[in-house]
Design a protein around this motif. Sequence first.
Motif, PDB file in Angstrom:
ATOM      1  N   GLU A 131       2.764  -7.920  -3.837  1.00  0.00           N
ATOM      2  CA  GLU A 131       2.195  -6.649  -4.281  1.00  0.00           C
ATOM      3  C   GLU A 131       2.956  -5.472  -3.657  1.00  0.00           C
ATOM      4  OE1 GLU A 131      -2.447  -8.093  -4.862  1.00  0.00           O
ATOM      5  OE2 GLU A 131      -1.749  -7.480  -2.870  1.00  0.00           O
ATOM      6  N   ALA A 132       3.326  -5.622  -2.382  1.00  0.00           N
ATOM      7  CA  ALA A 132       4.099  -4.572  -1.707  1.00  0.00           C
ATOM      8  C   ALA A 132       5.454  -4.387  -2.380  1.00  0.00           C
ATOM      9  CB  ALA A 132       4.268  -4.924  -0.230  1.00  0.00           C
ATOM     10  N   ALA A 133       6.078  -5.488  -2.761  1.00  0.00           N
ATOM     11  CA  ALA A 133       7.379  -5.417  -3.433  1.00  0.00           C
ATOM     12  C   ALA A 133       7.265  -4.649  -4.742  1.00  0.00           C
ATOM     13  CB  ALA A 133       7.920  -6.822  -3.680  1.00  0.00           C
ATOM     14  N   ILE A 134       6.212  -4.910  -5.478  1.00  0.00           N
ATOM     15  CA  ILE A 134       6.001  -4.215  -6.749  1.00  0.00           C
ATOM     16  C   ILE A 134       5.805  -2.723  -6.506  1.00  0.00           C
ATOM     17  CG2 ILE A 134       4.393  -3.940  -8.688  1.00  0.00           C
ATOM     18  CD1 ILE A 134       3.968  -7.041  -8.494  1.00  0.00           C
ATOM     19  N   LEU A 135       4.994  -2.381  -5.503  1.00  0.00           N
ATOM     20  CA  LEU A 135       4.739  -0.968  -5.216  1.00  0.00           C
ATOM     21  C   LEU A 135       5.992  -0.226  -4.763  1.00  0.00           C
ATOM     22  CD1 LEU A 135       1.239  -1.041  -3.496  1.00  0.00           C
ATOM     23  CD2 LEU A 135       1.835   0.008  -5.665  1.00  0.00           C
ATOM     24  N   LEU A 136       6.830  -0.897  -3.957  1.00  0.00           N
ATOM     25  CA  LEU A 136       8.053  -0.245  -3.484  1.00  0.00           C
ATOM     26  C   LEU A 136       9.193  -0.343  -4.494  1.00  0.00           C
ATOM     27  CD1 LEU A 136       8.303  -1.162   0.310  1.00  0.00           C
ATOM     28  CD2 LEU A 136       7.603   0.995  -0.725  1.00  0.00           C
ATOM     29  N   GLY A 137       9.013  -1.199  -5.490  1.00  0.00           N
ATOM     30  CA  GLY A 137      10.064  -1.353  -6.491  1.00  0.00           C
ATOM     31  C   GLY A 137      11.257  -2.134  -5.975  1.00  0.00           C
ATOM     32  N   HIS A 143      12.672  -6.246  -4.482  1.00  0.00           N
ATOM     33  CA  HIS A 143      12.463  -7.685  -4.648  1.00  0.00           C
ATOM     34  C   HIS A 143      11.541  -8.196  -3.529  1.00  0.00           C
ATOM     35  CE1 HIS A 143      13.405 -11.992  -4.887  1.00  0.00           C
ATOM     36  NE2 HIS A 143      13.741 -11.732  -6.140  1.00  0.00           N
ATOM     37  N   TYR A 144      10.797  -9.230  -3.842  1.00  0.00           N
ATOM     38  CA  TYR A 144       9.883  -9.867  -2.881  1.00  0.00           C
ATOM     39  C   TYR A 144      10.613 -10.251  -1.600  1.00  0.00           C
ATOM     40  CZ  TYR A 144       7.125 -13.734  -0.928  1.00  0.00           C
ATOM     41  OH  TYR A 144       6.445 -14.576  -0.094  1.00  0.00           O
ATOM     42  N   LYS A 145      11.831 -10.779  -1.728  1.00  0.00           N
ATOM     43  CA  LYS A 145      12.593 -11.196  -0.545  1.00  0.00           C
ATOM     44  C   LYS A 145      12.977 -10.003   0.328  1.00  0.00           C
ATOM     45  CE  LYS A 145      14.317 -15.547  -2.323  1.00  0.00           C
ATOM     46  NZ  LYS A 145      15.501 -16.363  -2.620  1.00  0.00           N
ATOM     47  N   THR A 146      13.138  -8.841  -0.281  1.00  0.00           N
ATOM     48  CA  THR A 146      13.423  -7.636   0.493  1.00  0.00           C
ATOM     49  C   THR A 146      12.253  -7.317   1.419  1.00  0.00           C
ATOM     50  OG1 THR A 146      14.802  -6.777  -1.290  1.00  0.00           O
ATOM     51  CG2 THR A 146      14.004  -5.184   0.339  1.00  0.00           C
ATOM     52  N   ILE A 147      11.043  -7.470   0.916  1.00  0.00           N
ATOM     53  CA  ILE A 147       9.855  -7.248   1.736  1.00  0.00           C
ATOM     54  C   ILE A 147       9.828  -8.247   2.890  1.00  0.00           C
ATOM     55  CG2 ILE A 147       7.319  -7.319   1.775  1.00  0.00           C
ATOM     56  CD1 ILE A 147       8.455  -4.827   0.404  1.00  0.00           C
ATOM     57  N   LEU A 148      10.118  -9.502   2.597  1.00  0.00           N
ATOM     58  CA  LEU A 148      10.141 -10.527   3.655  1.00  0.00           C
ATOM     59  C   LEU A 148      11.200 -10.193   4.702  1.00  0.00           C
ATOM     60  CD1 LEU A 148       9.684 -13.830   1.612  1.00  0.00           C
ATOM     61  CD2 LEU A 148       7.943 -12.471   2.797  1.00  0.00           C
ATOM     62  N   ASN A 149      12.375  -9.739   4.255  1.00  0.00           N
ATOM     63  CA  ASN A 149      13.418  -9.330   5.204  1.00  0.00           C
ATOM     64  C   ASN A 149      12.957  -8.154   6.058  1.00  0.00           C
ATOM     65  OD1 ASN A 149      15.211 -11.292   4.320  1.00  0.00           O
ATOM     66  ND2 ASN A 149      16.196  -9.942   2.838  1.00  0.00           N
ATOM     67  N   ASN A 183      -0.643  -8.332  -0.327  1.00  0.00           N
ATOM     68  CA  ASN A 183       0.333  -9.345   0.064  1.00  0.00           C
ATOM     69  C   ASN A 183       1.753  -8.816  -0.163  1.00  0.00           C
ATOM     70  OD1 ASN A 183       1.083  -9.797  -2.657  1.00  0.00           O
ATOM     71  ND2 ASN A 183      -0.500 -11.343  -2.904  1.00  0.00           N
ATOM     72  N   ALA A 184       2.748  -9.629   0.213  1.00  0.00           N
ATOM     73  CA  ALA A 184       4.146  -9.198   0.142  1.00  0.00           C
ATOM     74  C   ALA A 184       4.599  -8.958  -1.297  1.00  0.00           C
ATOM     75  CB  ALA A 184       5.034 -10.230   0.822  1.00  0.00           C
TER      76      ALA A 184
END
Length: 136
Positions: A5-11, A13-19, A2-3
């Motif tokens: 988990e992706a945020a954690i892997l990329l280091g 913020h969650y909102k950055t993944i959503l953007n 999910n988003a």
Amino acid sequence: MNAKEAAILLGVHYKTILNMINDGRLAASKNDSGDWVISESDLAAREQRIEDKEFSAIYTHMAAQMIEKTHGRAVKAARDDIIHIARSIIKYAERPDEFNQQVKRLQNALDAYKAADALTYIVKSIQKQAEAETQS
């Protein structure tokens, strides 16, 4: 994955993944419950394409937000201190030594407020820089 988990892997913020999903920089689809699903291969491909400039812009933006929050607290604390001292200073009108001590406290509080308020311009400058880097 999910988003979050992706945020954690990329280091990031969650909102950055959503953007990144919303503007097409990261491929994702929604599952039956409406959550974003990102394949590990898409995330790995995206991670390889992320440039230092993008990370720099993200971290600058995050730093600006942290500074702004800390700055806001400092301004509020200094303002509250001024108000508290100003209200209590009247109690010492009949005692010159204590009155002078309170006046010095008030001056120190005013100096702290001025210093915190002056930081406003620096914070705004950092925010503008972060926004410019994010948009480029």
